[in-house]
Enzyme design. Structure first.
Site, mmCIF file in Angstrom:
data_model
loop_
_atom_site.group_PDB
_atom_site.id
_atom_site.type_symbol
_atom_site.label_atom_id
_atom_site.label_comp_id
_atom_site.label_asym_id
_atom_site.label_seq_id
_atom_site.Cartn_x
_atom_site.Cartn_y
_atom_site.Cartn_z
ATOM 1 N N HIS A 106 40.754 31.295 30.157
ATOM 2 C CA HIS A 106 41.701 32.387 29.945
ATOM 3 C C HIS A 106 41.135 33.746 30.321
ATOM 4 O O HIS A 106 41.761 34.775 30.091
ATOM 5 C CB HIS A 106 42.120 32.384 28.471
ATOM 6 N N LYS A 127 40.193 37.002 32.461
ATOM 7 C CA LYS A 127 40.754 37.728 33.603
ATOM 8 C C LYS A 127 39.727 38.756 34.046
ATOM 9 O O LYS A 127 39.523 39.778 33.386
ATOM 10 C CB LYS A 127 42.066 38.423 33.255
ATOM 11 N N ASP A 141 32.598 44.059 45.019
ATOM 12 C CA ASP A 141 31.320 44.755 45.201
ATOM 13 C C ASP A 141 30.873 45.347 43.864
ATOM 14 O O ASP A 141 30.525 44.601 42.957
ATOM 15 C CB ASP A 141 31.435 45.827 46.292
#
Length: 507
Positions: free
Chosen positions: A197, A199, A204
């Site tokens: 779950h 995110k 870079d």
């Protein structure tokens, strides 16, 4: 991750963020990376009050006393900025893909079947920059579910086939779904057992932390939170976290012009050899935490104003940093009797299902004003959905009502309130926590990421979170009262009440 700051946040930016959030929208295995962003400031001056300083000092001590030791990153406040809308988040993702020179790391629950623009942007970036490498981490259950228009895996397969040596696609599978349970649990329902779950979006030296997935709703009318960090050190941490979870995940591989999920050499299969997999994954993740615990950055110069503390929560592997620290923080904030005036605590989640210990700590609090912000039934992503899932919003209504009644029984209805996000045509997916010291209009601590403060977040899923912003989320919030639960549209079938108790850990 936790952040600590010694100079004031820009008040207008903070209020704008809070406004955006207010106006926008189990047992699971979750890996949470939490950033506590704490700003030492008052609304009128750059000098923290005694109350602020005491909160800062005590919170900082809680973070530094955590065991195992948390990594600490000192950064400049002007290297952190919020994104306020889903469309702005989408534009930022595409701009960052176009600008990345060496590496792109994307971790989310899934990639939507309509996101051909993102695939095109990744393909063009790989074609134009021969040194660029792309690492994607998705959940195996959600990422291989085909809604009839393709799955995340099938959509990403052409990219993998075109650049096999420069694109890595990994899919985490929970070890809690195995054996007979794996055979009988149908797609979609099996995702209640546990998910990847997190995110994390890194390009870079730039990091975007959020609770948003990569699909159409999250780019248009599903309100979440999004914070951009322009800092190499914290970006390296999250890239390494994603890489570590990728190493214990299935790999997407090309075989005879089709994709297959493969287990890396030496990695036990999470389905067939779940016990061995759990032991291997625990060792791997503990090594990651041990390596990064030695990172204890100190301020580099007088302009330093923010400290970031990342946390990890992976229940299936016994890693519970975020849970322990968050609970200690709540106890400190909600039961601090040394304050003459109450502190203010805001907590938001798209799904109102607060874990029992968190909930009891809030309900029985003695020293803070609390506002909880959740999605209204209409702003729940399952509202009016097909099949049995349409009863998920009513289940959350019952859970919310039980909490509301608990607050009344504790005699705290004057200090603890619930607000619901309701914005026509929008859904709500934001998560976070903000702490305002007494008499302060600016927070000294905040979090951002994907955890929902529920049992599922703590035990089943892999999560990522930061401590950072609030007011925009409340722009479209409405106060919940007893009358709310008496509305005709809020009446819940009796059977949903029994089922909601049985499956609460999966919501």
């Amino acid at each position: 991750m936790h952040c600590v700051s010694t100079t004031p946040l820009d008040c207008a930016a903070m209020l704008a963020t809070i406004a955006a959030i207010r106006g926008v929208p189990p047992v699971h295995c979750r890996a949470r990376a939490t950033i506590f962003v704490r700003h030492f400031a008052t609304q009128d001056s750059g000098v923290a009050t005694h109350s602020d300083q005491r909160y800062i000092a005590r919170t900082k001590q809680l973070l530094q006393d955590a065991r195992p030791a948390l990594p600490r990153f000192a950064v400049q406040g002007d290297s952190i900025r919020p994104i306020f809308s889903p469309s702005q988040f989408y534009s930022e993702l595409k701009d960052c893909i176009r600008g990345a020179q060496n590496s792109i790391t994307l971790a989310a629950l899934y990639l939507g079947h309509n996101e051909h623009d993102l695939i095109t942007a990744l393909s063009e970036a790989l074609r134009s920059r021969p040194n660029l490498k792309v690492n994607l981490l998705l959940d195996s259950l959600r990422g291989t579910r085909d809604s009839g228009k393709g799955s995340s895996a099938s959509i990403l397969y052409p990219l993998l086939k075109a650049y096999p040596n420069r694109v890595r696609i990994s899919m985490y599978h929970t070890p809690d779904l195995n054996g007979f349970l794996k055979q009988v649990m149908p797609p979609r329902f099996n995702e209640g057992i546990g998910l990847m779950h997190m995110k994390v979006y890194a390009f870079d030296d730039t990091l975007i932390m959020s609770g948003a997935n990569m699909s159409h709703d999250y780019f248009t009318n599903r309100q979440d939170r999004y914070i951009v960090f322009s800092n190499k050190d914290i970006t390296d941490y999250y890239c390494d976290l994603v890489s570590t979870v990728s190493s214990i995940s299935y790999s997407l591989r090309d075989e005879d012009n089709n994709y297959v999920l493969d287990v890396a050499s030496g990695l036990p299969d999470p389905v067939r050899d779940s016990k061995q997999f759990r032991e291997h994954a625990t060792r791997t993740l503990c090594s990651f935490l041990k390596k990064w615990s030695s990172v204890q950055q100190s301020p580099k110069d007088s302009t330093y104003d923010t400290t970031l503390y990342p946390l990890v929560q992976m229940g299936p592997f016994g890693l519970r940093q975020d849970e322990r620290v968050t609970l200690a923080m709540l106890e400190h904030i909600l039961h601090d009797k040394e304050q003459d005036n109450p502190a203010k605590l805001f907590i938001t989640s798209g799904y109102f299902n607060i874990e029992k210990r968190y909930g009891q700590t809030i309900i029985n609090s003695t020293a803070a004003d609390v506002c909880l912000i959740a999605a209204s039934p209409e702003a729940n992503g399952f509202y009016n959905s097909a099949g049995i899932s349409k009863y998920i919003p009513p289940a959350y209504t019952l859970i919310e009502q039980r909490f509301f009644n608990g607050v009344k029984r504790a005699g705290n209805a004057d200090r603890i309130i619930i607000e619901e996000y309701l914005r026509k045509g929008w859904t709500y997916h934001a998560k976070g926590l903000w702490v305002y010291p007494p008499r302060s209009d600016l927070p000294v601590l905040t979090t951002i990421g994907s955890p929902n403060f529920g049992y599922r977040s703590m035990v089943r899923d892999l999560e990522a979170q930061l401590f950072l912003e609030l007011s925009k989320l409340r722009q479209y919030s409405q106060l919940v009262t007893e009358a709310t639960f008496k509305l005709p549209e809020r009446q819940v079938p009796i059977w949903v009440g029994s089922v909601s108790r049985a499956i609460r850990t999966m919501l």
